[in-house]
Each structure stands twice: as structure tokens, then as C-alpha cells.
Design an enzyme around this catalytic site. Structure first.
Site, short mmCIF file in Angstrom:
data_model
loop_
_atom_site.label_atom_id
_atom_site.label_comp_id
_atom_site.label_asym_id
_atom_site.label_seq_id
_atom_site.Cartn_x
_atom_site.Cartn_y
_atom_site.Cartn_z
CE LYS A 50 -3.74 -2.50 2.23
NZ LYS A 50 -4.39 -2.90 3.49
CD GLN A 94 -3.21 -4.52 6.64
OE1 GLN A 94 -3.12 -3.61 5.84
NE2 GLN A 94 -3.85 -5.65 6.37
CG ASP A 117 -9.52 -0.13 4.79
OD1 ASP A 117 -9.18 -0.39 3.61
OD2 ASP A 117 -8.85 -0.51 5.77
#
Length: 293
Positions: A50, A94, A117
Site C-alpha cells: 500500500k 491494517q 477502507d
């Protein structure tokens, strides 16, 4: 036809890079904070990918690292700081988090306008009732794969196998909603579905996100269907240096001969997830700067 997720993801990342460059010229580059707790190898790999994508797209990356023993209070305090940070447009924590920390509490602590997200209850609720908001990256990527490969879901029967909050339920909602990438008739199947094959054989578009290799095999797909395999599973393979290989939830070799199109694993849905994260981050920055003008 093999749907090439790598090339489609590259197209999207190039579009994001152009948008980020334009934003940087007029104001500032978009910014993404990536929070990693612990040193789980898979999580480290995902975060590295990412951050590499941020660099390629012209997005400023703000890495935040905590040891596995980070406390709930420390993590919440950092999220509050990031929520208030003007240079941070998106916040990604994460998952999975270390044991003892309530993941849903941490997700809820992220400001919805920085929830790139798309996991916050506000984001998922907005998706469900058709309001603007961030869409989870993998479902958004699946829709882009379909559209950019020439498979408009409108008027088709889409069957989704899997009911997770991250993929199954949101992609079913996306495919059913009005407008671009939607207008399909959707059936949602799961572990309690009886005679799964009867449903999968009826699909014009089949999205498989069950989390188990071989969930969809020979005789379970009708001729001419489009198959999107979301699964990523490690299985033992002594011929590989690593000792394993990656497979999806679909028996690729058995299904590709009858499907009109199918995504490979790896190289299908996976690259799209990070591409859509970059797109969400750009959108967040555009929203924030527009709100200030």
C-alpha cells in the site's frame, strides 16, 4: 477470457496519479496514514504494498507503527490525532489487530470522512441506503473489473457466495443498487445455503468470496457466466520454493472452460483492492479541500 486485474488496476492507478498531481499543483498532495500493529508477515507485506502504491500515485504516506503489545488507549489516541491532522485525508488500520483489542471499536473511532477502507458503520450504512460515502475497496474493485472488461451487471442475475462485511454483503449491495455497476438481480449465498450448486449454476455473474479453496468446482457454473474469484488461499506445493502456492475459491482449471470470463488468482481481484484504496484516498482529499474552499 482471463480478466487481467493487474492491467485494469494499473489503469486506475494512472488515473489516480493524474488526479493527485492536479491536486498537488492547486493545493497539496493527498495523504494516507497507514497504521500497523505488530509484525505479522502478511500484514507487513500488505502495508508495504500500500505504501509503495502511494509513492507511485503521488499520495503522501504517513506510516504509523506500533508493537504487538500496543494498548487500546494508545491506538485510540493515535486515531484521534490522525482524525485531527489536516494533512491526513485517509486513515487505514491494517487488520487483524493484536488480541485483546476490539477491531470494531477501532474502526468506529476513525472519522467517517477519512474512512478510506469503507469499513465504518456510517460508510456501510450509506452504501446500504444509497448515500455518498466510501465503498469497501474489494467490492468497488470487483465492480470496476466487470465494467472495464465489458460485463455490465445491469439486468443480469448475480450470485454472491459469502456474506462477510468486507466483501460479500457490500458487493451484493453494490450490484443491486441503481445506476452504474448495479441494477443486477442479486442472490446472496453463504455457509447455511442448501444445494449451493443450484444457485451458482443460475448465475450470469458469479462472485465467490467464501474463503475456502474449491468452493466452486466442475459442474457448478453455467456456460457463458462471468466468474469473479475473490479467494486467496495457500495450499501446499512441494514444487514451489516457498512450499506453497496461491489458489482461489474456484477450481480455475475446471471452470475456465465453461465461463465466458474468469479472474485468476493471483492477478485478478487482488491488485484492484489497493487501486481502489488509492482512488478512495484521492476522493477523500478532494472532498476535504472542496469543503475548505
Amino acid at each position: 477470457m482471463i480478466i487481467d486485474g493487474k492491467s485494469i488496476a494499473a489503469q486506475i492507478r494512472a488515473e489516480v496519479a493524474a488526479g493527485a498531481a492536479a491536486l498537488a499543483r492547486s493545493a497539496r498532495a493527498p495523504g494516507l496514514a497507514v497504521v500497523l500493529c505488530g509484525d505479522n508477515p502478511a500484514s507487513v507485506s500488505y502495508v508495504t504494498a500500500k505504501e509503495r502504491a502511494c509513492a507511485e500515485c503521488g499520495i503522501a504516506s504517513f506510516p504509523v507503527r506500533f508493537p504487538a503489545g500496543v494498548s487500546r488507549e494508545e491506538l485510540l489516541a493515535e486515531i484521534r490525532r490522525l482524525n485531527a491532522a489536516d494533512e491526513v485525508d485517509g486513515i487505514l488500520v491494517q487488520l487483524p489487530l493484536p488480541g485483546g483489542i476490539d477491531e470494531q471499536e477501532i474502526i468506529r473511532a476513525i472519522a467517517p470522512d477519512k474512512d478510506v477502507d469503507g469499513f465504518h458503520p456510517v460508510s456501510l450504512g450509506s452504501l446500504a441506503i444509497g448515500l455518498p460515502g466510501f465503498v469497501p475497496c474489494t467490492p468497488a474493485g470487483i465492480v470496476e473489473l466487470l465494467l472495464r472488461s465489458g460485463f455490465d451487471p445491469a439486468g443480469k442475475h448475480a450470485v454472491v457466495v459469502g456474506r462477510s462485511n468486507i466483501v460479500g454483503k457490500p458487493v451484493a449491495t453494490l450490484l443491486a443498487r441503481k445506476g452504474r455497476g448495479g441494477d443486477a438481480t442479486v442472490t446472496l449465498c453463504h455457509t447455511a445455503t442448501k444445494n449451493l450448486a443450484a444457485f451458482t449454476r443460475a448465475a450470469d455473474i458469479l462472485v465467490v468470496a467464501a474463503g475456502h479453496p474449491g468452493t466452486v468446482g466442475e459442474g457448478m457454473v453455467k456456460k457463458g457466466a462471468v466468474v469473479i474469484d475473490v479467494g486467496v488461499n495457500r495450499i501446499a506445493d512441494p514444487s514451489k520454493k516457498s512450499g506453497f502456492r496461491l489458489v482461489g475459491d474456484v477450481d480455475f482449471n475446471a471452470v475456465r472452460s465453461v465461463a465466458a470470463a474468469i479472474t485468476p488468482v493471483p492477478g485478478g481481484v487482488g491488485p484492484m483492492t489497493i487501486a481502489m484504496l488509492m482512488k478512495n484516498t484521492l476522493q477523500a482529499a478532494q472532498n476535504h479541500l472542496a469543503a475548505k474552499s
